[in-house]
Write a protein that holds these residues in place. Structure first.
Motif, mmCIF file in Angstrom:
data_model
loop_
_atom_site.group_PDB
_atom_site.id
_atom_site.type_symbol
_atom_site.label_atom_id
_atom_site.label_comp_id
_atom_site.label_asym_id
_atom_site.label_seq_id
_atom_site.Cartn_x
_atom_site.Cartn_y
_atom_site.Cartn_z
ATOM 1 N N GLY A 1 40.141 2.661 54.263
ATOM 2 C CA GLY A 1 41.424 3.358 54.114
ATOM 3 C C GLY A 1 41.803 3.625 52.666
ATOM 4 O O GLY A 1 42.617 4.490 52.387
ATOM 5 N N TRP A 2 41.193 2.863 51.739
ATOM 6 C CA TRP A 2 41.427 3.141 50.314
ATOM 7 C C TRP A 2 40.732 4.429 49.901
ATOM 8 O O TRP A 2 40.946 4.916 48.809
ATOM 9 N N ARG A 3 39.808 4.886 50.762
ATOM 10 C CA ARG A 3 38.965 6.041 50.472
ATOM 11 C C ARG A 3 38.111 5.768 49.236
ATOM 12 O O ARG A 3 37.934 6.632 48.371
ATOM 13 N N GLU B 1 33.581 14.847 47.615
ATOM 14 C CA GLU B 1 35.016 15.144 47.707
ATOM 15 C C GLU B 1 35.487 15.345 49.143
ATOM 16 O O GLU B 1 36.622 15.053 49.481
ATOM 17 N N ARG B 2 34.596 15.900 49.975
ATOM 18 C CA ARG B 2 34.986 16.214 51.353
ATOM 19 C C ARG B 2 34.923 14.978 52.247
ATOM 20 O O ARG B 2 35.279 15.053 53.422
ATOM 21 N N VAL B 3 34.421 13.863 51.680
ATOM 22 C CA VAL B 3 34.245 12.660 52.502
ATOM 23 C C VAL B 3 35.023 11.478 51.926
ATOM 24 O O VAL B 3 35.974 10.994 52.513
ATOM 25 N N ARG B 4 34.585 10.963 50.794
ATOM 26 C CA ARG B 4 35.243 9.832 50.137
ATOM 27 C C ARG B 4 35.399 8.628 51.060
ATOM 28 O O ARG B 4 36.512 8.189 51.340
ATOM 29 N N SER C 1 49.945 7.615 61.181
ATOM 30 C CA SER C 1 49.038 8.498 61.936
ATOM 31 C C SER C 1 48.350 9.484 61.010
ATOM 32 O O SER C 1 47.155 9.757 61.151
ATOM 33 N N TYR C 2 49.135 10.036 60.056
ATOM 34 C CA TYR C 2 48.562 11.006 59.129
ATOM 35 C C TYR C 2 47.416 10.384 58.350
ATOM 36 O O TYR C 2 46.316 10.924 58.317
ATOM 37 N N PHE C 3 47.649 9.229 57.728
ATOM 38 C CA PHE C 3 46.612 8.624 56.884
ATOM 39 C C PHE C 3 45.383 8.245 57.712
ATOM 40 O O PHE C 3 44.250 8.439 57.288
ATOM 41 N N TYR D 1 44.381 9.549 60.591
ATOM 42 C CA TYR D 1 43.659 10.704 61.110
ATOM 43 C C TYR D 1 42.917 11.445 59.996
ATOM 44 O O TYR D 1 41.838 11.995 60.223
ATOM 45 N N GLU D 2 43.483 11.439 58.796
ATOM 46 C CA GLU D 2 42.783 12.047 57.662
ATOM 47 C C GLU D 2 41.455 11.320 57.396
ATOM 48 O O GLU D 2 40.460 11.953 57.055
ATOM 49 N N LEU E 1 39.115 12.632 59.924
ATOM 50 C CA LEU E 1 38.658 13.986 59.584
ATOM 51 C C LEU E 1 37.615 13.925 58.461
ATOM 52 O O LEU E 1 36.636 14.680 58.475
ATOM 53 N N ALA E 2 37.838 13.028 57.511
ATOM 54 C CA ALA E 2 36.871 12.865 56.417
ATOM 55 C C ALA E 2 35.531 12.401 56.980
ATOM 56 O O ALA E 2 34.470 12.899 56.586
ATOM 57 N N ASN F 1 33.888 15.272 58.578
ATOM 58 C CA ASN F 1 33.308 16.170 57.574
ATOM 59 C C ASN F 1 31.916 15.716 57.167
ATOM 60 O O ASN F 1 31.077 16.516 56.765
ATOM 61 N N LEU G 1 45.856 18.875 62.621
ATOM 62 C CA LEU G 1 46.000 18.324 61.276
ATOM 63 C C LEU G 1 44.858 18.842 60.418
ATOM 64 O O LEU G 1 43.695 18.705 60.782
ATOM 65 N N PHE H 1 42.185 18.890 57.327
ATOM 66 C CA PHE H 1 41.585 17.903 56.422
ATOM 67 C C PHE H 1 42.147 18.106 55.027
ATOM 68 O O PHE H 1 42.283 19.243 54.570
ATOM 69 N N GLU I 1 41.879 16.445 50.912
ATOM 70 C CA GLU I 1 41.053 15.563 50.079
ATOM 71 C C GLU I 1 41.748 14.234 49.843
ATOM 72 O O GLU I 1 42.974 14.138 49.853
ATOM 73 N N ALA I 2 40.928 13.229 49.583
ATOM 74 C CA ALA I 2 41.425 11.846 49.480
ATOM 75 C C ALA I 2 42.508 11.699 48.420
ATOM 76 O O ALA I 2 43.413 10.891 48.566
ATOM 77 N N SER J 1 45.321 12.587 50.548
ATOM 78 C CA SER J 1 45.521 12.017 51.880
ATOM 79 C C SER J 1 45.269 10.526 51.942
ATOM 80 O O SER J 1 45.217 9.959 53.021
#
Lengths: 306, 414, 299
Positions: B96-98, B156-159, B219-221, B223-224, B227-228, B231, C197, C199, C201-202, C205
């Motif tokens: 979750g820290w990405r 960048e698209r994953v992290r 939920s936002y964090f 689900y992001e 999505l990552a 990706n 939602l 996507f 970038e980190a 997000s």
């Protein structure tokens, strides 16, 4: 403590503006927040706090933070390991010249007594043993305050908590975190309390100039958990020192020095009777046995000092 | 580029070294220890420009890994089994820290009872953590996957952090020829890690990993992060494609072996899949139309590829080297959910085998093929089958006799 | 309000209703605004959590009503009754809020100045609500209070009971205002405007805050029931005492050398009142208008 080297000789020398932002969700009269705001003013904003689960975790709730520097929440058990990662990474980046040394930060662990005395002890011991260059601040409100003040291993004898509501309160004894730290031979260990801000400021100032593992244990009178009127928070902190319950001391170079030896100590019950968590020692009847025991333990401590 | 005999553990250490890792927080656990011992020696000899620190536990190790990655250095770490589970809280947390970094897990069966040999319950317990998962079948793949994993996670698209999984003993302690890429070429492939505007610096305050109270922000964090991870499917294809162009080796998200025209397929993950390949060849010789499908990526789950390669077959034998207590094989469930509602879905027959390093014999592969064919022909799907023989139960009875366990209906051999 | 909701819940339960009651906790701590729900029905209750369209909203702290973040007025419709514990009249509130809801006031007593009195406000609210619902007898209300406050001393329970019954009696003319009704159908509804939602970038997000001291946007001054007021005639200008001891960094040194209290953020702990060496800070009830309070101190 050598007063000639300190910028804090009297209260007037304390900072008049404050770094810690307002608007935090801590309880009104929080003794822990008081200590942290006093400490932060002297540590300065080039600080990254690495936090373990506890009351102060809720200082930073998206999108609000009171910090002017940085913050990383880790878990309840591993804040010192988080500090290790941040410290090592900054050292590597500076050493490999990927960032300027002006980008460096003081790495400061911030946890409650539950993490410091219990679940985080292994990570803490490891960090000291590795000579990690960090400051550890423990705000000690003598119980698992964030979950409603159940007893922790920092809860004092006889205190009523949500999990020790019997007529004798908590049957155990407060763990001696200061000595546990000192036994690791770190650079520095000190006890502080927000109610004695000059003593606190000198210790933060002193520790800030040092390298290696450094600990500040801040007694944190907790109106919610200890059950007292929030306006009494400072009075209770002062009484903890004057009655000898909370010795102000520091460890450095293998020696323990008391920075404030109370002269004529008032009876401990002066401190106890202000707090609802000890009400059962006074009502409906005085529990002389427990009161005597608590007093005797404090006396025995100071007999060893004086 | 040179070809050497390397154990899976040594290949993992080489991956970390060639990826120009800056920082290695560690904690020893069998069968992973050789990885950190190798790295420690390289660091001490000046062959690897990294800092290695042994923490007090895997929980601390993963915390330090995430914290360092989030401060902007490239991090490699490794663990196994109980260690991965001890650090489980932090797996979920640091994802979750990405914070991108690579963790090698050397699979080993979980307690209780404690064991040393492999199965996949450890790694599958981390399935929903937010770490991406690459599962290896050979020592070469271990090295290559680590290079690919750094590129994938740091994109960048994953992290996101990535786990590269290899089986204990069957890969960790087994030497095979491994091509070690040229250090320069590997360095060019992984390039340097840029933490973007996230890291801790005196000039830019940032409060990371803060609480988010209330379901809307939470939920936002979450689900992001999902999505990552999704990706990562297309990013993986890009990165693996570039790897193939640079080094000549192909590592698709889903490996297929003689399965394109096959009527039947085995599906499994990890090193025992090479045993399945061998069985495919023997069965082909015996006239079978059979192949193997091996997902390398388990998170993100390559659902489209899986559907493409499995629909239209006559029957599928899913071999799970893991056990979800009270349900069965995890890979079987993953496949069933991917195929549900698709056209031309073949019968899936579930087998549980290889728990705690128990071998799967060629004859068992042949028999699994046969059971699967019968299921397809009769349209009667048998219940999940544990690969376990009469000889094995006799062996257990002997052990129980010595342990004075209460006698059951089977008498020990006279 | 948690206790108030439990008293109401228990009283309804004693009357034979199916009941749900629950407090809602956020990140904030003791002293911070809190809300609680009660649902009651003759049928088993399947609904949970937030009450989207309440029949009755009870506000113990009137200062929260105009604060959008407190969400006091959310879901308010013409079926709603708003009961405010207030020093103002219902007409003033009607004018101020311009809402379709019916507004009632539970008059706040001027004696509610001491922190010790505050707990009774909750019980009084429960008493008023019990009468508005019209289905709760005096007997069961008292039983519910005794049940929920069993951990308190008998004299405190007695005082709570008196306050609740006073409020119960005050609402006599509105008895049964709150009806069990509602017209919720699965046939006609407003479609949720679900989105896919995107996507991001980190750097955007991840749960990270890329700025300093954003917490100042949280006005914790709302927590106060009592306000510290500095009497500048007697202030010694020893700002280092109050400013250091204030846990919330809400007292700073002003340009004139006097300490300044940041009322947007002062939570009203009154440590400054207790510690001021010159006794130049007074605690004043929050509902008293600022000007009046200042006057009182200066005169």
């Amino acid at each position: 403590m050598n007063e000639t080297k300190t910028a804090f000789k009297r209260m007037k020398d304390l900072p008049s503006t404050h770094l810690l932002g307002t608007g935090t969700p801590m309880c009104a009269g929080c003794g822990g927040l008081q200590a942290i705001h006093e400490i932060y003013d002297i540590l300065g904003e080039k600080t990254v706090f690495v936090n373990a689960a506890g009351c102060m975790t809720l200082l930073s709730v998206y999108p609000f933070t009171p910090f002017r520097g940085s913050w990383l929440y880790t878990s309840m058990g591993s804040a010192p390991a988080g500090a290790q990662g941040v410290r090592d990474a900054l050292d590597i980046l500076i050493q490999k010249k990927r960032i300027d040394s002006r980008e460096n930060l003081n790495v400061v662990v911030l946890t409650g007594d539950g993490a410091a005395n219990g679940i985080g002890m292994s990570a803490t011991s490891g960090a000291i043993e590795r000579d990690l260059d960090f400051i550890y601040i423990c705000y000690d409100n003598e119980g698992y305050g964030n979950t409603g003040q159940q007893y922790s291993s920092a809860t004092p004898h006889a205190a009523r908590t949500a999990t020790s509501k019997g007529p004798r309160g908590f049957p155990g004894y407060k763990k001696d975190l200061f000595s546990i730290w000192a036994s690791h031979k770190p650079t520095y260990v000190a006890t502080v309390v927000g109610a004695e801000p000059v003593d606190l400021a000198r210790k933060v100032e002193k520790s800030k100039k040092m390298k290696g593992p450094r600990m500040l244990i801040a007694l944190s009178p907790c109106p919610t958990g200890w059950d007292f009127n929030p306006m009494e928070a400072v009075e209770i902190g002062k009484l903890a020192v004057r009655t000898g319950v909370w010795p102000l001391k520091e460890y450095a170079d293998g020696k323990v020095v008391h920075t404030k030896i109370p002269g004529r100590r008032p009876p401990v019950e002066e401190y106890l009777k202000l707090q609802g968590r000890y009400a059962h020692l006074f009502r409906p009847d005085r529990n002389e046995t427990l009161l005597r025991e608590i007093q005797a333990r404090v006396d025995a401590y100071w007999d060893g000092v004086e | 580029m040179k070809r050497k005999l390397l154990t899976g553990n040594a290949a993992a250490a080489w991956g970390a070294r060639l990826a120009r890792t800056d920082y290695v927080p560690a904690f020893p656990i069998t069968p992973q220890t050789e990885i950190i011992e190798t790295i420690a020696n390289w660091v001490d000899n000046g062959e690897m420009d990294a800092r290695m620190v042994t923490l007090d536990s895997e929980h601390s190790m993963i915390t330090a890994a995430g914290a360092a990655a989030t401060t902007g250095v490239r991090v490699f770490t490794a663990t196994s089994s109980q260690g991965l589970l001890y650090g489980m809280e932090m797996l979920y947390t640091v994802a979750g820290w990405r914070a991108p970094f690579v963790l090698v897990n050397v699979s080993r069966g979980l307690a209780t009872p404690i064991t040393l040999e492999p199965d996949h319950n450890d790694i599958l317990a981390a399935r929903d953590s937010g770490f991406l998962q690459i599962h290896c079948a050979t020592c070469q793949e271990v090295l290559d996957s680590i290079l690919i994993a750094f590129r994938l996670g740091e994109d960048e698209r994953v992290r996101l952090p990535v786990i590269v999984n290899l089986d204990g003993f069957y890969l960790s302690f087994t030497r095979e020829p491994v091509e070690i890429p040229d250090a320069e070429a590997a360095g060019r492939f992984v390039s340097s890690y840029d933490a973007g505007n996230i890291p801790f610096r005196a000039s830019a305050p940032v409060s990371q990993a803060v609480a988010a109270i209330g379901g809307t922000a939470y939920s936002y964090f979450r689900y992001e992060t999902h999505l990552a991870a999704q990706n990562a499917l297309s990013v993986y294809e890009e990165v693996a494609g570039e790897f193939t162009r640079r080094f000549g080796r192909t590592h698709d998200a889903v490996e297929t072996y003689r399965s394109d025209e096959a009527e039947y397929v085995f599906v499994m993950i990890g090193s025992f899949a090479t045993k399945a390949k061998e069985a495919v060849d023997r069965l082909r010789e015996a006239g079978w139309s059979i192949g193997l499908v091996r997902p390398r990526l388990l998170r993100p789950f390559p659902e489209e590829q899986i559907r493409r390669v499995l629909t239209g077959k006559k029957g599928i034998a899913v071999i799970d080297q893991n056990l979800s207590m009270g349900k069965g094989g995890v890979l079987y469930m993953e496949l069933a959910s991917a195929l549900h509602g698709q056209a031309n879905v073949p019968p899936l027959v579930s087998f549980i085998g290889g728990l705690g390093g128990r071998d799967i014999t060629p004859e068992e592969f042949y028999e699994m093929a046969s059971v699967t064919r019968t299921a397809a022909e009769t349209e009667e799907i048998p219940p999940p089958r544990l690969l376990y023989t009469k000889g094995e139960i006799r062996e257990v009875r002997k052990l129980q006799a010595i342990a004075h366990a209460e006698r059951l209906e089977l008498e020990p051999e006279k | 309000m948690k206790t108030a909701s439990r008293i109401l819940g228990t009283a309804l339960f004693l009357e034979g209703f199916e009941v749900q009651d629950a407090p809602r906790y956020g990140a904030e701590r003791r002293g911070a605004p809190i809300f609680a729900y009660v649902r009651a029905s003759r049928e088993p209750i399947n609904e949970r959590g937030i009450i989207r369209q309440p029949h009755l909203i009870i506000v113990a702290d009137e200062t929260l009503v105009p604060v959008p973040a407190a969400g006091v007025l959310s879901g308010i419709t013409k079926i709603t009754t708003l009961l405010v514990h207030s020093f103002e009249s219902p007409e003033t509130w009607q004018e101020r809020l311009n809402t379709p809801a019916r507004i009632l006031v539970l008059p706040a007593a001027d004696t509610v100045e001491e922190r010790e009195d505050i707990p009774f406000v909750g019980t009084a609210c429960a008493g008023a609500a019990a009468r508005l619902v019209g289905e709760i007898s005096r007997e069961f209300l008292i039983e519910a209070i005794h049940h929920e406050l069993a951990h308190l001393s008998p004299d405190i329970v007695q005082k709570n009971t008196e306050k609740a019954m006073e409020a119960y009696d005050l609402m006599a003319s509105h008895e049964g205002y709150i009806k069990e009704d509602g017209d919720f159908s699965g046939g006609a509804y407003e479609k949720p405007d679900w989105v896919d939602l995107p996507f991001e970038e980190a750097r955007r997000s991840a749960p990270a805050i890329h700025a300093a001291a954003t917490s100042v946007e949280v006005k914790t001054g709302l927590w106060r029931t009592m306000r510290p007021v500095i009497d500048f005639e007697h202030c010694n200008r020893c700002w280092w005492v109050c400013s250091t001891f204030c846990p919330d960094s809400a007292i700073e040194l002003g340009e004139d050398g006097f300490p300044e209290i940041d009322y947007d953020h002062c939570k009203g702990c009154m440590i400054c009142v207790a510690q001021c060496p010159a006794h130049a800070i007074e605690a004043v009830a929050e509902h008293k208008p600022k000007a009046h309070a200042a006057e009182g101190v200066e005169s």
